[in-house]
Design an enzyme around this catalytic site. Sequence first.
Site, PDB file in Angstrom:
ATOM      1  N   HIS B  13       0.588  -1.566  -0.078  1.00 14.27           N
ATOM      2  CA  HIS B  13      -0.146  -0.101  -0.039  1.00 14.27           C
ATOM      3  C   HIS B  13       0.577   1.238  -0.021  1.00 14.27           C
ATOM      4  O   HIS B  13       2.043   1.518   0.661  1.00 14.27           O
ATOM      5  CB  HIS B  13      -0.752  -0.325   1.538  1.00 14.27           C
ATOM      6  N   HIS B  15       1.659   5.312  -1.939  1.00 17.89           N
ATOM      7  CA  HIS B  15       1.198   6.278  -2.197  1.00 17.89           C
ATOM      8  C   HIS B  15       2.612   7.251  -2.955  1.00 17.89           C
ATOM      9  O   HIS B  15       2.944   7.793  -1.990  1.00 17.89           O
ATOM     10  CB  HIS B  15       0.416   7.278  -1.362  1.00 17.89           C
ATOM     11  N   LYS B  97      -9.499   0.257  -5.702  1.00 12.75           N
ATOM     12  CA  LYS B  97      -9.676   0.303  -3.915  1.00 12.75           C
ATOM     13  C   LYS B  97     -10.652   1.118  -4.391  1.00 12.75           C
ATOM     14  O   LYS B  97     -11.003   1.638  -4.655  1.00 12.75           O
ATOM     15  CB  LYS B  97      -8.052   1.767  -3.951  1.00 12.75           C
ATOM     16  N   HIS B 134     -10.596   0.998   1.610  1.00 11.17           N
ATOM     17  CA  HIS B 134      -9.766   1.989   2.911  1.00 11.17           C
ATOM     18  C   HIS B 134     -11.693   2.140   3.781  1.00 11.17           C
ATOM     19  O   HIS B 134     -12.689   2.286   3.364  1.00 11.17           O
ATOM     20  CB  HIS B 134      -9.989   3.459   2.204  1.00 11.17           C
ATOM     21  N   HIS B 172      -4.749  -0.828   5.798  1.00 12.72           N
ATOM     22  CA  HIS B 172      -4.089  -0.278   7.305  1.00 12.72           C
ATOM     23  C   HIS B 172      -5.032  -0.374   8.236  1.00 12.72           C
ATOM     24  O   HIS B 172      -5.936   0.457   8.117  1.00 12.72           O
ATOM     25  CB  HIS B 172      -4.708   0.933   6.728  1.00 12.72           C
ATOM     26  N   ASP B 242       1.151   2.348   3.386  1.00 15.42           N
ATOM     27  CA  ASP B 242       0.462   3.366   3.752  1.00 15.42           C
ATOM     28  C   ASP B 242       0.867   4.987   3.932  1.00 15.42           C
ATOM     29  O   ASP B 242       0.215   6.209   3.721  1.00 15.42           O
ATOM     30  CB  ASP B 242      -0.685   3.733   4.652  1.00 15.42           C
TER      31      ASP B 242
END
Lengths: 352, 352
Positions: B13, B15, B97, B134, B172, B242
């Site tokens: 995960h 970004h 996602k 999420h 997460h 994350d």
Amino acid sequence: MASITLPAAADFHVHLRDGSMMETVVPTVRQGGASLAYVMPNLVPAITTVEQALEYHSKLQALDPSVAFLMTLYLSPEITPDVIRAAAATGKIAGVKSYPKGLTTNSEGGVVDYAAFYPVFAAMEECDMVLNIHGESPSSETTTILNAEETFLPTLKALHERFPNLRIVLEHCTTAAAVEAVKACGANVAATITAHHLYLTIDQWADNPHCFCKPVAKLPSDRAALLEAATSGNPKFFLGTDSAPHPRSAKVGTANGKTAAGVFTQPYAVQYVASAFDRMGKLDKLRAFVCDFGRDFYKTVEKGWETAEDITKDAIVLEKEPGQVVVAEIGQGEGAVVPFMAGEKLWGVRWL
Amino acid sequence: MASITLPAAADFHVHLRDGSMMETVVPTVRQGGASLAYVMPNLVPAITTVEQALEYHSKLQALDPSVAFLMTLYLSPEITPDVIRAAAATGKIAGVKSYPKGLTTNSEGGVVDYAAFYPVFAAMEECDMVLNIHGESPSSETTTILNAEETFLPTLKALHERFPNLRIVLEHCTTAAAVEAVKACGANVAATITAHHLYLTIDQWADNPHCFCKPVAKLPSDRAALLEAATSGNPKFFLGTDSAPHPRSAKVGTANGKTAAGVFTQPYAVQYVASAFDRMGKLDKLRAFVCDFGRDFYKTVEKGWETAEDITKDAIVLEKEPGQVVVAEIGQGEGAVVPFMAGEKLWGVRWL
């Protein structure tokens, strides 16, 4: 009800700081509709002697002679029963503030063990001085900033049981549990409620340093309990804004990235409260919360801090329209402070 | 155990952003000990087409050809069963996602009603694509950022019951309740755990924007449950950092005073985890959590994203001493990002 005339409000928990911040903030007490400010002692160094308190009082009074400033001492080993008696005799020092060690701004000298102060509390009881408690327990494996207040409540109850004649204020209460605990105590235990805790929950401060304070705002159910208590007409609950100015640079963009705890509400104290009470349809309870209950608990007239005439002739007018829009900042440059709800429209306050 | 050699880690995960932030962050994937990055699609505009995903993949691969980037699509009305089939056929897009609308960075186009996507989920089940969730419910009078994850768990269970062959990752996860919910589901439901949630509770992020993320870190008991799950040897729990870089200016000192949600951990991903596992006395479980379980769940070898040989020959050495001190910031000027635990010492990672 688009216009209301009330006696001047009284704010029973303010941080007026010192130096240039004091000069910025003191003039905002009356802007917020209050003619009386109960002044916290957490300067650096903390106010722990009668002399410091009187000197601080003189400075504040010089900056705004139209406000009655009631002073407090910072509960610490320097505070002895003799200091209490001397403080009471001045007629200017109304209470002693207890900070749990390390839990908020300038609280490094705070209390670890309340039992060590029992002789001080006994002297306060004799002299009829008020004990102001920041009621939070230190964090641990089971205590966080979320339940720190609730965890403290047994200590409040124990102090009240041991000193039933000591007037105690649980400052800036933030939880339904605290409201219930204060209700369950005798008439000598009251609580202040801030303006900002009538608005905030954890979701609002999580990403907004300007809404972060200690004790932190908690759940919607807690906020509902505070709104209910504030508008209930129960004299145990009255306004203490805990207005806590920090320069913008201490709230955002500090070297270590951390933000100072405190929400600045002084210039709009009554404005926030009136707007919140209006939304609750409880404007009829506003006077009691912002003017009467605090003064009654502190016996401001009986003790000569105000006359009944002072209070009634010094009046404020609250108007829904045109209202007041919260400015972006108060003060200048590095010392500028961002007020709560900057940019939002509230009920307006002007002096009659 | 002062030195450990492991296969390259996999971070399920991440970004990586785009533009100059992408250029800053991509080189930090291997610094953090990982050779595989599972890339989130919440760019602006979001990655909702196969073409966008492939173009993004090319850019990432060009920046670091030594990392395997697995791509995702952003669950939104543009994602149809046909898009899923086309995505699966590329061999580069591993999952979809799902963001609940408005709950975190660039989630304005997120999901309101999962039922609208049942045909998409059915197609994903057929194509053996992973659904990354999420898992937070929107705030309401009874839901805050504190219980938003727990409130979401019935939705997770319902999706799993309706699509038992759909592989789902609760991303997460931050609560003991989520750990229990994931354990209670079948083998097709797993969870990522971040590095920072092995460290943080609410008390740490309350006054520190660099530790604020969504879902927020919660209670010490929740952190203990995450540490227990991560070090348990249960293959349902594996690393997904994350890592969410924001320029310092978006974390502190924004015009409206608000702080962006996200903790940046990419350059020290395995370092944080190793240090946390060391404190738990569970370094023997490190490989499973950072190398094996995620790859097994995603079938990275079976699907041809890596070879077994790639994984074993590309090795990292973890050393407690001299270790690594987290730098103050990564990147330059306005785009600089403050990493989690800046200034603190961790286990070090180097490539063999």
